[in-house]
Design an enzyme around this catalytic site. Structure first.
Site, PDB file in Angstrom:
ATOM      1  N   LYS A 269      -7.260   8.133  -0.609  1.00  0.00           N
ATOM      2  CA  LYS A 269      -8.404   8.637   0.173  1.00  0.00           C
ATOM      3  C   LYS A 269      -9.007   9.885  -0.477  1.00  0.00           C
ATOM      4  CE  LYS A 269      -7.036   6.824   4.683  1.00  0.00           C
ATOM      5  NZ  LYS A 269      -5.645   6.395   4.518  1.00  0.00           N
TER       6      LYS A 269
ATOM      7  N   THR B  27      -9.594   4.332  11.338  1.00  0.00           N
ATOM      8  CA  THR B  27      -9.482   3.443  12.505  1.00  0.00           C
ATOM      9  C   THR B  27      -8.858   4.116  13.727  1.00  0.00           C
ATOM     10  OG1 THR B  27      -7.528   2.564  11.404  1.00  0.00           O
ATOM     11  CG2 THR B  27      -9.507   1.214  11.331  1.00  0.00           C
TER      12      THR B  27
ATOM     13  N   LYS C 186       0.847  -1.202   0.000  1.00  0.00           N
ATOM     14  CA  LYS C 186       0.000   0.000   0.000  1.00  0.00           C
ATOM     15  C   LYS C 186       0.880   1.249   0.000  1.00  0.00           C
ATOM     16  CE  LYS C 186      -2.362   1.675   3.727  1.00  0.00           C
ATOM     17  NZ  LYS C 186      -2.157   3.127   3.739  1.00  0.00           N
TER      18      LYS C 186
ATOM     19  N   ARG D 233       3.111  -0.191  10.695  1.00  0.00           N
ATOM     20  CA  ARG D 233       4.236  -0.125  11.636  1.00  0.00           C
ATOM     21  C   ARG D 233       4.638  -1.440  12.303  1.00  0.00           C
ATOM     22  NH1 ARG D 233       1.499   5.176  13.969  1.00  0.00           N
ATOM     23  NH2 ARG D 233      -0.242   3.932  13.156  1.00  0.00           N
TER      24      ARG D 233
ATOM     25  N   ASP E 264      -3.515   4.328  -1.676  1.00  0.00           N
ATOM     26  CA  ASP E 264      -4.384   4.808  -0.593  1.00  0.00           C
ATOM     27  C   ASP E 264      -4.452   6.335  -0.647  1.00  0.00           C
ATOM     28  OD1 ASP E 264      -5.957   4.877   1.643  1.00  0.00           O
ATOM     29  OD2 ASP E 264      -4.365   4.355   3.053  1.00  0.00           O
TER      30      ASP E 264
ATOM     31  N   ASP F 111     -13.583  14.910  -3.167  1.00  0.00           N
ATOM     32  CA  ASP F 111     -13.643  16.209  -3.841  1.00  0.00           C
ATOM     33  C   ASP F 111     -14.944  16.227  -4.637  1.00  0.00           C
ATOM     34  OD1 ASP F 111     -12.922  18.675  -5.134  1.00  0.00           O
ATOM     35  OD2 ASP F 111     -10.827  18.139  -4.849  1.00  0.00           O
TER      36      ASP F 111
HETATM   37  O1  C5P Z   1       1.048   1.539  10.915  1.00  0.00           O
HETATM   38  P1  C5P Z   1      -0.389   1.058  10.865  1.00  0.00           P
HETATM   39  O2  C5P Z   1      -0.498  -0.460  10.836  1.00  0.00           O
HETATM   40  O3  C5P Z   1      -1.246   1.697  11.927  1.00  0.00           O
HETATM   41  O4  C5P Z   1      -0.890   1.572   9.445  1.00  0.00           O
HETATM   42  C1  C5P Z   1      -2.219   1.493   9.023  1.00  0.00           C
HETATM   43  C2  C5P Z   1      -2.318   2.035   7.628  1.00  0.00           C
HETATM   44  O5  C5P Z   1      -3.670   1.975   7.234  1.00  0.00           O
HETATM   45  C3  C5P Z   1      -1.879   3.486   7.482  1.00  0.00           C
HETATM   46  O6  C5P Z   1      -1.212   3.570   6.216  1.00  0.00           O
HETATM   47  C4  C5P Z   1      -3.169   4.277   7.460  1.00  0.00           C
HETATM   48  O7  C5P Z   1      -3.094   5.406   6.636  1.00  0.00           O
HETATM   49  C5  C5P Z   1      -4.154   3.273   6.861  1.00  0.00           C
HETATM   50  N1  C5P Z   1      -5.557   3.422   7.224  1.00  0.00           N
HETATM   51  C6  C5P Z   1      -6.051   3.384   8.523  1.00  0.00           C
HETATM   52  N2  C5P Z   1      -7.384   3.520   8.771  1.00  0.00           N
HETATM   53  C7  C5P Z   1      -8.253   3.649   7.759  1.00  0.00           C
HETATM   54  C8  C5P Z   1      -7.776   3.684   6.447  1.00  0.00           C
HETATM   55  C9  C5P Z   1      -6.420   3.547   6.205  1.00  0.00           C
HETATM   56  O8  C5P Z   1      -5.259   3.227   9.468  1.00  0.00           O
HETATM   57  N3  C5P Z   1      -9.567   3.701   8.001  1.00  0.00           N
END
Ligand code: C5P
Length: 239
Positions: free
Chosen positions: A69, A123, A40, A215, A67, A72
């Site tokens: 997002k 999230t 991603k 992460r 991603d 617009d």
């Molecule tokens: O590092 P981590 O596992 O928290 O990363 C989650 C990824 O998912 C990030 O790239 C974040 O932008 C993305 N994301 C999210 N919640 C959403 C949509 C995308 O955490 N609803």
């Protein structure tokens, strides 16, 4: 992974390449591609040479989730979606807001194979954050379910949501609709700024089709080992 074990690769794991530079992202791909085939690219990397990197990953045989997002007016979303479809990406996100914007994205992807995923509620957000946005009287889960239904009716291919909501979403949208879940945290790992998290095993059991992990892999001391463990947990949870 020891030398005696075979590498486990799963097509249900998407690694979020949240890095400031392409070099760091490329290094993460090199370390983890034994276990993962889907990456991603988010806003950070998209504005740091990420579009060319999308093409590079696709040329190397990986699947790519852009991603972006998007949110617009319809005309802008349509043209942006068309450009991303032209890159050859597999997944693209847009916010679930109103039907006409979602339908503009569907028009923009045309006959390409790009799948459109609606972001329901990020999230990292909780009830108090929704109140702050003026969305009072709804929990994140209620809002997620409302938006998942809207996304399905508009013709999107799936949604992004917390795995904590996956089982309820599945009841609302039925089987042929993708549920992609970020906010995945293996037992014992740091939650960071996420709020509505779940383990890989529970996310699969709740009905998630794809798990987005950032992460816990990208910032691990040993990303290959972290990806391997998560791939194993996913494989074991799939019945
Ligand atoms: O590092 P981590 O596992 O928290 O990363 C989650 C990824 O998912 C990030 O790239 C974040 O932008 C993305 N994301 C999210 N919640 C959403 C949509 C995308 O955490 N609803």
């Amino acid at each position: 992974m020891t030398h005696n074990e075979t590498a486990i690769k799963t097509d249900r794991l998407i690694i979020a390449l949240d890095f400031p530079t392409i070099d760091e992202a490329r290094s993460c791909v090199q370390k983890t591609s034994q276990h993962c085939c889907f990456y991603k690219i988010g806003l950070e990397l998209l504005f740091s040479g990420g579009q060319d990197f999308v093409k590079e990953l696709l040329a190397d045989g990986h699947r790519v989730f852009v991603d972006a997002k998007l949110l617009d007016i319809g005309a802008t979303v349509e043209k942006a979606t068309a450009n991303i479809a032209r890159l050859g990406a597999d997944f693209l996100t847009l916010h679930v807001s109103d039907t006409k914007t979602m339908q503009a994205a569907i028009k923009g992807r045309g006959s390409s194979s790009l799948k459109l995923l609606g972001v329901t509620v990020l999230t990292n957000l909780e009830t108090e954050d929704l109140n702050e946005q003026g969305i009072s009287g709804k929990t994140p889960k209620e809002l997620v379910l409302h938006r998942a239904k809207l996304a399905k009716e508009a013709g999107l291919d799936g949604v992004i949501a917390s795995a904590q909501e996956a089982a309820d979403i599945r009841e609302v949208v039925g089987p042929d609709f993708l549920i992609v879940t970020p906010g995945i945290r293996p037992v014992g790992s740091d939650i960071g700024d996420q709020a509505r998290v779940m383990t890989p095993k529970l996310a699969i059991e709740a009905g998630a089709d794809f798990l987005v992990v950032g992460r816990p892999i990208s910032r691990a001391d040993n990303p290959a080992e972290a990806a391997d463990q998560i791939a194993r947990e996913i494989a074991a949870a799939i019945v």
